[in-house]
Motif scaffolding. Structure first.
Motif, mmCIF file in Angstrom:
data_model
loop_
_atom_site.group_PDB
_atom_site.id
_atom_site.type_symbol
_atom_site.label_atom_id
_atom_site.label_comp_id
_atom_site.label_asym_id
_atom_site.label_seq_id
_atom_site.Cartn_x
_atom_site.Cartn_y
_atom_site.Cartn_z
ATOM 1 N N CYS A 1 0.933 -1.193 0.015
ATOM 2 C CA CYS A 1 -0.102 -0.048 0.042
ATOM 3 C C CYS A 1 0.911 1.238 -0.113
ATOM 4 O O CYS A 1 0.199 2.364 -0.030
ATOM 5 N N CYS A 2 2.154 1.169 0.027
ATOM 6 C CA CYS A 2 2.990 2.199 0.291
ATOM 7 C C CYS A 2 3.056 2.994 -1.342
ATOM 8 O O CYS A 2 3.825 3.974 -1.508
ATOM 9 N N ASP A 3 2.489 2.327 -2.109
ATOM 10 C CA ASP A 3 2.137 3.020 -3.440
ATOM 11 C C ASP A 3 1.061 3.827 -3.662
ATOM 12 O O ASP A 3 0.712 3.986 -4.958
ATOM 13 N N MET B 1 5.662 4.290 -5.757
ATOM 14 C CA MET B 1 6.281 3.872 -4.406
ATOM 15 C C MET B 1 6.852 5.115 -3.525
ATOM 16 O O MET B 1 7.458 5.833 -4.064
ATOM 17 N N CYS B 2 6.440 5.210 -2.296
ATOM 18 C CA CYS B 2 6.640 5.981 -1.386
ATOM 19 C C CYS B 2 8.315 6.186 -1.098
ATOM 20 O O CYS B 2 8.822 5.340 -1.078
ATOM 21 N N PRO B 3 8.784 7.503 -1.322
ATOM 22 C CA PRO B 3 10.386 7.599 -1.195
ATOM 23 C C PRO B 3 10.810 7.213 0.117
ATOM 24 O O PRO B 3 11.909 6.621 0.257
ATOM 25 N N LEU B 4 9.916 6.951 1.103
ATOM 26 C CA LEU B 4 10.408 6.225 2.564
ATOM 27 C C LEU B 4 10.530 4.881 2.490
ATOM 28 O O LEU B 4 10.821 4.258 3.450
ATOM 29 N N ASN B 5 9.947 4.361 1.306
ATOM 30 C CA ASN B 5 9.859 2.552 1.492
ATOM 31 C C ASN B 5 11.125 2.178 0.634
ATOM 32 O O ASN B 5 11.618 2.567 -0.462
ATOM 33 N N GLU B 6 11.921 1.386 1.635
ATOM 34 C CA GLU B 6 12.992 0.606 1.129
ATOM 35 C C GLU B 6 12.959 -0.725 1.262
ATOM 36 O O GLU B 6 12.870 -1.124 2.219
ATOM 37 N N LEU C 1 10.002 -1.897 3.121
ATOM 38 C CA LEU C 1 9.718 -1.329 4.480
ATOM 39 C C LEU C 1 9.804 -0.022 4.527
ATOM 40 O O LEU C 1 10.657 0.605 3.953
ATOM 41 N N CYS C 2 9.078 0.509 5.497
ATOM 42 C CA CYS C 2 9.280 1.802 5.851
ATOM 43 C C CYS C 2 10.477 2.155 6.631
ATOM 44 O O CYS C 2 10.682 1.713 7.854
ATOM 45 N N VAL C 3 11.191 3.143 6.125
ATOM 46 C CA VAL C 3 12.425 3.632 6.705
ATOM 47 C C VAL C 3 12.112 4.497 7.820
ATOM 48 O O VAL C 3 12.875 4.409 9.067
ATOM 49 N N HIS D 1 7.533 7.357 12.500
ATOM 50 C CA HIS D 1 7.150 8.652 12.178
ATOM 51 C C HIS D 1 6.134 8.424 10.949
ATOM 52 O O HIS D 1 5.676 9.504 10.255
ATOM 53 N N ARG D 2 5.722 7.447 10.621
ATOM 54 C CA ARG D 2 4.577 7.360 9.449
ATOM 55 C C ARG D 2 3.599 7.908 9.832
ATOM 56 O O ARG D 2 3.075 8.185 10.960
ATOM 57 N N LEU D 3 2.808 8.357 8.808
ATOM 58 C CA LEU D 3 1.584 9.293 9.023
ATOM 59 C C LEU D 3 0.344 8.425 9.395
ATOM 60 O O LEU D 3 0.249 7.386 9.231
ATOM 61 N N ILE E 1 -2.624 8.123 7.804
ATOM 62 C CA ILE E 1 -3.127 7.377 6.879
ATOM 63 C C ILE E 1 -2.219 6.023 6.800
ATOM 64 O O ILE E 1 -3.097 4.886 6.564
ATOM 65 N N CYS E 2 -1.047 6.090 6.679
ATOM 66 C CA CYS E 2 -0.339 4.893 6.881
ATOM 67 C C CYS E 2 -0.808 4.024 8.012
ATOM 68 O O CYS E 2 -0.689 2.821 7.874
ATOM 69 N N ARG E 3 -1.104 4.539 9.004
ATOM 70 C CA ARG E 3 -1.794 3.593 10.143
ATOM 71 C C ARG E 3 -3.133 3.189 10.362
ATOM 72 O O ARG E 3 -3.602 2.527 11.098
ATOM 73 N N THR F 1 1.635 15.222 -0.377
ATOM 74 C CA THR F 1 2.037 14.028 -0.609
ATOM 75 C C THR F 1 3.330 13.923 0.318
ATOM 76 O O THR F 1 4.177 14.909 0.602
ATOM 77 N N ILE F 2 3.710 12.774 0.981
ATOM 78 C CA ILE F 2 4.956 12.508 1.960
ATOM 79 C C ILE F 2 6.033 13.135 0.866
ATOM 80 O O ILE F 2 7.102 13.594 1.486
ATOM 81 N N ALA F 3 6.018 12.820 -0.311
ATOM 82 C CA ALA F 3 7.365 13.064 -1.211
ATOM 83 C C ALA F 3 7.589 14.819 -1.405
ATOM 84 O O ALA F 3 8.501 15.234 -0.907
HETATM 85 S S1 SF4 Z 1 5.717 6.761 5.214
HETATM 86 FE FE1 SF4 Z 1 3.790 5.404 4.987
HETATM 87 S S2 SF4 Z 1 3.605 5.077 2.777
HETATM 88 FE FE2 SF4 Z 1 5.531 5.745 3.088
HETATM 89 S S3 SF4 Z 1 6.986 4.099 3.232
HETATM 90 FE FE3 SF4 Z 1 6.361 4.630 5.507
HETATM 91 S S4 SF4 Z 1 4.385 3.386 5.668
HETATM 92 FE FE4 SF4 Z 1 4.686 3.154 3.410
#
Ligand code: SF4
Ligand code: SF4
Length: 207
Positions: A43-45, A98-103, A106-108, A112-114, A116-118, A189-191
């Motif tokens: 779902c990170c995309d 893909m969210c730039p925080l996903n490596e 997994l979420c880097v 601190h994810r937001l 909606i991610c939760r 967006t997070i980006a």
């Molecule tokens: S911030 Fe949210 S969308 Fe981005 S990698 Fe983390 S969990 Fe996924």
């Protein structure tokens, strides 16, 4: 303009609200039997927009703790994300990037994810400030599990988002104080939150 920092007590509180969201999510996921393990999707995309300065500032607390190499990589991916998403939107398409925080899946910045991610995934219920009741069916996998287990969709338990959203909205009000209404509304967006740097404050005339 100087940076809009979260005072330590608000930073602690947003962490507590996020923990409550995670606990409420886990409870419903466990009841339903939903797990992300082995899911063919990530779902990170999903194209999500975020609306609060407090979440933006909290995200930057996490970004600041990253080492330089990792931050450079994230910044590069975030710039690419912003460019590509704007091109897709200009073509009338909804970005799926893909969210730039996903490596590596997994979420880097998991801590601190937001919001909606939760909250994305399980069924959820929300009473809006205007009194309207909303119900969200959850992700595609959740809907499959619910369809196979419950008579109707509304028989399944749902995460109550109302109180959690209210707590976040109250925290946002306390952070912004009399700047509320003066600062521009955000829809990022997070980006964009990464590329744009931390949120900026405005100067208030105290006279
Ligand atoms: S911030 Fe949210 S969308 Fe981005 S990698 Fe983390 S969990 Fe996924
Ligand atoms: S939230 Fe749903 S769709 Fe997303 S990874 Fe988890 S199970 Fe899959």
């Amino acid at each position: 303009m100087k940076e809009l920092f979260l005072p330590p007590e608000l930073s602690c509180e947003i962490g507590e609200i996020y923990d409550s969201m995670a606990a409420a999510y886990d409870e419903v996921a466990q009841d339903i039997g939903l797990t992300c393990e082995g899911c063919p999707d990530n779902c990170c995309d999903s194209y999500f927009l975020h609306h609060t300065y407090c979440e933006w500032a909290y995200l930057w607390e996490g970004i600041r703790a990253l080492d330089d190499d990792r931050l450079d990589r994230i910044m590069q991916r975030a710039r690419e994300y912003v460019t590509r998403s704007r091109l897709l939107i200009a073509r009338g398409e909804r970005p799926q990037l893909m969210c730039p925080l996903n490596e590596a899946g997994l979420c880097v910045l998991y801590g601190h994810r937001l919001m909606i991610c939760r909250t994305h995934g399980v069924p959820a219920a929300l009473i809006r400030p205007d009194g309207q009741h909303l119900r969200f069916p959850g992700c595609f996998r959740c809907q499959e599990v619910v369809a196979a287990t419950y008579g109707t969709e509304t028989d399944a338990p749902a995460m109550n988002r109302t109180i959690l959203f209210q707590r976040l909205a109250q925290l946002e009000s306390r952070l912004l104080g009399n700047r509320r209404g003066l600062l521009p509304k955000i829809k990022l967006t997070i980006a964009e939150m990464i590329v744009g740097g931390p949120p900026r404050d405005i100067k208030i005339n105290q006279d």
